[in-house]
Design an enzyme around this catalytic site. Sequence first.
Site, PDB file in Angstrom:
ATOM      1  N   HIS A  56       0.815  -1.086  -0.072  1.00 54.77           N
ATOM      2  CA  HIS A  56      -0.014  -0.013   0.154  1.00 54.77           C
ATOM      3  C   HIS A  56       1.028   1.110  -0.106  1.00 54.77           C
ATOM      4  O   HIS A  56       1.995   1.270   0.567  1.00 54.77           O
ATOM      5  CB  HIS A  56      -0.936   0.266   1.248  1.00 54.77           C
ATOM      6  CG  HIS A  56      -1.738  -0.953   1.521  1.00 54.77           C
ATOM      7  ND1 HIS A  56      -1.272  -2.120   2.126  1.00 54.77           N
ATOM      8  CD2 HIS A  56      -3.241  -1.172   1.103  1.00 54.77           C
ATOM      9  CE1 HIS A  56      -2.521  -2.744   2.280  1.00 54.77           C
ATOM     10  NE2 HIS A  56      -3.476  -2.557   1.786  1.00 54.77           N
ATOM     11  N   ASP A  59       2.429   1.710   3.321  1.00 52.78           N
ATOM     12  CA  ASP A  59       3.308   0.658   3.586  1.00 52.78           C
ATOM     13  C   ASP A  59       4.787   1.018   3.520  1.00 52.78           C
ATOM     14  O   ASP A  59       5.732   1.018   4.266  1.00 52.78           O
ATOM     15  CB  ASP A  59       3.215  -0.646   3.075  1.00 52.78           C
ATOM     16  CG  ASP A  59       1.896  -1.322   3.259  1.00 52.78           C
ATOM     17  OD1 ASP A  59       1.255  -0.901   4.299  1.00 52.78           O
ATOM     18  OD2 ASP A  59       1.399  -2.142   2.552  1.00 52.78           O
ATOM     19  N   MET A  90       2.491  -5.708  -8.053  1.00 54.31           N
ATOM     20  CA  MET A  90       1.248  -5.101  -7.664  1.00 54.31           C
ATOM     21  C   MET A  90       1.367  -4.055  -6.524  1.00 54.31           C
ATOM     22  O   MET A  90       2.403  -3.976  -5.671  1.00 54.31           O
ATOM     23  CB  MET A  90       0.183  -6.030  -7.023  1.00 54.31           C
ATOM     24  CG  MET A  90      -1.081  -5.654  -6.870  1.00 54.31           C
ATOM     25  SD  MET A  90      -1.150  -5.159  -4.844  1.00 54.31           S
ATOM     26  CE  MET A  90      -1.807  -6.610  -3.894  1.00 54.31           C
ATOM     27  N   GLU A 183     -11.226  -6.091  -4.894  1.00 55.33           N
ATOM     28  CA  GLU A 183     -11.185  -7.378  -4.144  1.00 55.33           C
ATOM     29  C   GLU A 183     -12.229  -6.986  -3.240  1.00 55.33           C
ATOM     30  O   GLU A 183     -12.820  -6.114  -2.331  1.00 55.33           O
ATOM     31  CB  GLU A 183      -9.909  -7.016  -3.263  1.00 55.33           C
ATOM     32  CG  GLU A 183      -9.666  -8.215  -2.100  1.00 55.33           C
ATOM     33  CD  GLU A 183      -8.211  -8.100  -1.294  1.00 55.33           C
ATOM     34  OE1 GLU A 183      -7.530  -7.359  -1.894  1.00 55.33           O
ATOM     35  OE2 GLU A 183      -8.514  -8.372  -0.326  1.00 55.33           O
ATOM     36  N   LYS A 185     -14.835  -8.280   0.102  1.00 54.51           N
ATOM     37  CA  LYS A 185     -14.820  -8.634   1.328  1.00 54.51           C
ATOM     38  C   LYS A 185     -16.359  -8.378   2.065  1.00 54.51           C
ATOM     39  O   LYS A 185     -16.975  -7.366   1.749  1.00 54.51           O
ATOM     40  CB  LYS A 185     -13.868  -8.189   2.385  1.00 54.51           C
ATOM     41  CG  LYS A 185     -13.672  -8.738   3.532  1.00 54.51           C
ATOM     42  CD  LYS A 185     -12.735  -8.073   4.361  1.00 54.51           C
ATOM     43  CE  LYS A 185     -12.449  -8.774   5.470  1.00 54.51           C
ATOM     44  NZ  LYS A 185     -11.114  -8.256   6.523  1.00 54.51           N
ATOM     45  N   GLU A 219      -9.950 -13.075  -2.667  1.00 49.79           N
ATOM     46  CA  GLU A 219      -9.188 -13.429  -1.470  1.00 49.79           C
ATOM     47  C   GLU A 219      -9.770 -14.692  -0.907  1.00 49.79           C
ATOM     48  O   GLU A 219     -11.263 -14.665  -0.441  1.00 49.79           O
ATOM     49  CB  GLU A 219      -9.049 -12.402  -0.251  1.00 49.79           C
ATOM     50  CG  GLU A 219      -8.458 -12.971   0.809  1.00 49.79           C
ATOM     51  CD  GLU A 219      -7.859 -11.881   1.724  1.00 49.79           C
ATOM     52  OE1 GLU A 219      -7.486 -10.649   1.352  1.00 49.79           O
ATOM     53  OE2 GLU A 219      -8.145 -12.239   2.975  1.00 49.79           O
ATOM     54  N   HIS A 222     -11.828 -14.294   2.569  1.00 46.64           N
ATOM     55  CA  HIS A 222     -13.089 -13.324   2.177  1.00 46.64           C
ATOM     56  C   HIS A 222     -14.338 -14.070   1.776  1.00 46.64           C
ATOM     57  O   HIS A 222     -15.316 -13.981   2.325  1.00 46.64           O
ATOM     58  CB  HIS A 222     -12.748 -12.227   1.495  1.00 46.64           C
ATOM     59  CG  HIS A 222     -11.633 -11.130   2.039  1.00 46.64           C
ATOM     60  ND1 HIS A 222     -11.028 -10.138   1.286  1.00 46.64           N
ATOM     61  CD2 HIS A 222     -11.031 -11.127   3.099  1.00 46.64           C
ATOM     62  CE1 HIS A 222     -10.116  -9.476   1.973  1.00 46.64           C
ATOM     63  NE2 HIS A 222     -10.214 -10.012   3.191  1.00 46.64           N
ATOM     64  N   ASP A 247      -5.499 -13.511  -3.763  1.00 52.59           N
ATOM     65  CA  ASP A 247      -5.127 -13.454  -2.611  1.00 52.59           C
ATOM     66  C   ASP A 247      -5.413 -14.771  -1.845  1.00 52.59           C
ATOM     67  O   ASP A 247      -6.293 -15.220  -1.573  1.00 52.59           O
ATOM     68  CB  ASP A 247      -5.665 -12.234  -1.728  1.00 52.59           C
ATOM     69  CG  ASP A 247      -4.888 -10.778  -1.878  1.00 52.59           C
ATOM     70  OD1 ASP A 247      -4.039 -10.739  -2.797  1.00 52.59           O
ATOM     71  OD2 ASP A 247      -5.642  -9.884  -1.167  1.00 52.59           O
ATOM     72  N   ASP A 257     -11.926 -12.116  10.074  1.00 48.93           N
ATOM     73  CA  ASP A 257     -10.966 -12.084   9.136  1.00 48.93           C
ATOM     74  C   ASP A 257      -9.560 -12.846   9.748  1.00 48.93           C
ATOM     75  O   ASP A 257      -9.191 -12.230  10.681  1.00 48.93           O
ATOM     76  CB  ASP A 257     -10.687 -10.776   8.722  1.00 48.93           C
ATOM     77  CG  ASP A 257      -9.604 -10.499   7.524  1.00 48.93           C
ATOM     78  OD1 ASP A 257      -9.649 -11.627   6.633  1.00 48.93           O
ATOM     79  OD2 ASP A 257      -8.951  -9.740   7.556  1.00 48.93           O
ATOM     80  N   ASP A 259      -6.939 -14.603   8.177  1.00 42.80           N
ATOM     81  CA  ASP A 259      -5.889 -14.198   7.364  1.00 42.80           C
ATOM     82  C   ASP A 259      -4.568 -15.139   7.666  1.00 42.80           C
ATOM     83  O   ASP A 259      -3.460 -14.590   8.044  1.00 42.80           O
ATOM     84  CB  ASP A 259      -5.275 -12.664   7.305  1.00 42.80           C
ATOM     85  CG  ASP A 259      -6.072 -11.727   6.802  1.00 42.80           C
ATOM     86  OD1 ASP A 259      -6.753 -12.235   5.609  1.00 42.80           O
ATOM     87  OD2 ASP A 259      -6.197 -10.742   7.014  1.00 42.80           O
ATOM     88  N   ASP A 289      -1.765 -13.029   1.181  1.00 44.68           N
ATOM     89  CA  ASP A 289      -2.440 -11.974   1.787  1.00 44.68           C
ATOM     90  C   ASP A 289      -2.694 -12.530   3.138  1.00 44.68           C
ATOM     91  O   ASP A 289      -3.798 -12.800   3.443  1.00 44.68           O
ATOM     92  CB  ASP A 289      -3.302 -11.290   1.243  1.00 44.68           C
ATOM     93  CG  ASP A 289      -3.698 -10.179   2.138  1.00 44.68           C
ATOM     94  OD1 ASP A 289      -2.990  -9.605   2.826  1.00 44.68           O
ATOM     95  OD2 ASP A 289      -5.069  -9.532   1.728  1.00 44.68           O
TER      96      ASP A 289
HETATM   97  C1  GLT Z   1      -5.669  -5.555   4.122  1.00 41.13           C
HETATM   98  C2  GLT Z   1      -6.937  -6.238   3.652  1.00 41.13           C
HETATM   99  C3  GLT Z   1      -6.462  -7.269   2.413  1.00 41.13           C
HETATM  100  C4  GLT Z   1      -6.345  -6.488   1.373  1.00 41.13           C
HETATM  101  C5  GLT Z   1      -5.153  -5.520   1.493  1.00 41.13           C
HETATM  102  C6  GLT Z   1      -4.951  -4.591   0.259  1.00 41.13           C
HETATM  103  S1  GLT Z   1      -5.162  -4.655   2.999  1.00 41.13           S
HETATM  104  O1  GLT Z   1      -4.794  -6.343   4.658  1.00 41.13           O
HETATM  105  O2  GLT Z   1      -7.469  -7.433   4.970  1.00 41.13           O
HETATM  106  O3  GLT Z   1      -7.464  -8.232   2.279  1.00 41.13           O
HETATM  107  O4  GLT Z   1      -5.962  -7.273   0.422  1.00 41.13           O
HETATM  108  O5  GLT Z   1      -5.752  -3.506   0.591  1.00 41.13           O
HETATM  109 MN    MN Z   2      -6.613  -9.307   0.428  1.00 35.46          MN
HETATM  110 MN    MN Z   3      -8.234 -10.906   4.591  1.00 39.28          MN
END
Ligand code: GLT
Ligand code: MN
Ligand code: MN
Length: 389
Positions: A56, A59, A90, A183, A185, A219, A222, A247, A257, A259, A289
């Site tokens: 980002h 970041d 990216m 993306e 979510k 993702e 998500h 992702d 979430d 991750d 991700d």
């Molecule tokens: C954040 C989010 C991710 C996205 C990122 C890109 S930022 O961590 O949870 O799913 O892909 O903005």
């Molecule tokens: Mn993501």
């Molecule tokens: Mn996520």
Amino acid sequence: MSDLYTPKPEHKFTFGLWTVGSVGADPFGQPVRPSLTPVQLVHILAEVGAYGVNFHDNDLVPIDATPSERDQTVRDFRKALQETGLVVPMATTNLFSDPIFKDGAFTSNDARVRLYALQKVMRGMDLGAELGAKVYVFWGGREGVESDSTKNPADGIKRMREALDYLCEYNLDQGYGYRFALEAKPNEPRGDIYLPTTGAMLGFIATLAHPDMVGVNPEMAHEHMAGLNFLHAVAQAWEAGKLFHIDLNDQNYVRFDQDWRFGTQNWKQAFFLVKFLEDVGYDGSRHFDAHAFRTEDLEGVKDFAAGCMRTYLIFKEKARQFNQDQEIQSLLKEIQAENTALGDLQGPYTREKAAALKAFVFDRKEIASKGLQYERLDQWVTDLLMGLR
Ligand code: GLT
Ligand code: MN
Ligand code: MN
């Protein structure tokens, strides 16, 4: 043999700075790991064998950096890329952390916020282009509501469209050649986020002024949060020519979430996903991700990153075995065989065909009486994944 599981540049494994850089804070707890600089993170990614690094805007460049601080940061980062050979496939914009985005970015009720978001994305696109990025991700974590009393969701969608149309023009005007990847979510951090699934994004893209420039970044976690089948979302995107990025991570279904490291929970879903990507020849980044468990120190972060790539490669090898397994393949051939006895009934519509089909007599009971052997096939997959084939 073990070389099969060693990441190489051709695998296109990438990580966001925010992934290996996660300090492990969560809504209930403070950071558990020190914060590392982008340059340190690039070296860590190189050490574990990644191909690329994504970021980002913030970041890399802090939100309040002066132009000269920005340029120095970019110079240092570029040097780290040159030293390690990592690339930047990216880039994206942080449109969610700063308090100004508390009611959304593109969809905020405040026109100043919407314009600030556009400004921030354009500057982020400049930064990404400077470092070679060709995919630009849009994750609208704050584009939603807690209460639908506050805005009409149809206006939210319209504002999203206006913003993306504007930014597509900027992309053309600057000649950046980005492909935008949206993306989805379902929720978190907002109570509900607009366009909550990859399927919703695909429908939305068709309404844009430059639909060819825009695809998706599905993702795994998500779609799993919403209880959906991630592979099906990816397949729909692929089939539509819209799988611009992906992702990869993991988590339990229908939860917050998480991750987690790719493949840590749902082996079968991860296996069929990797098999799909490899079978169709998806040639984009395999972007992880995710972040290390909050229990980990820096060594654990490296274990996490190495584990994501290793697990992908294990499933890739399992997919190869699946495709070469004679028993599996001959059963597949049998259950997917075309019925050649149907003569002229099949194929595109004609009035004559439709009349013949309407008059045809099917032996429903006979057709339905045959067992399909899917139990057997599915158990073979289990055996394969457990190392018993
Ligand atoms: C954040 C989010 C991710 C996205 C990122 C890109 S930022 O961590 O949870 O799913 O892909 O903005
Ligand atoms: Mn993501
Ligand atoms: Mn996520």
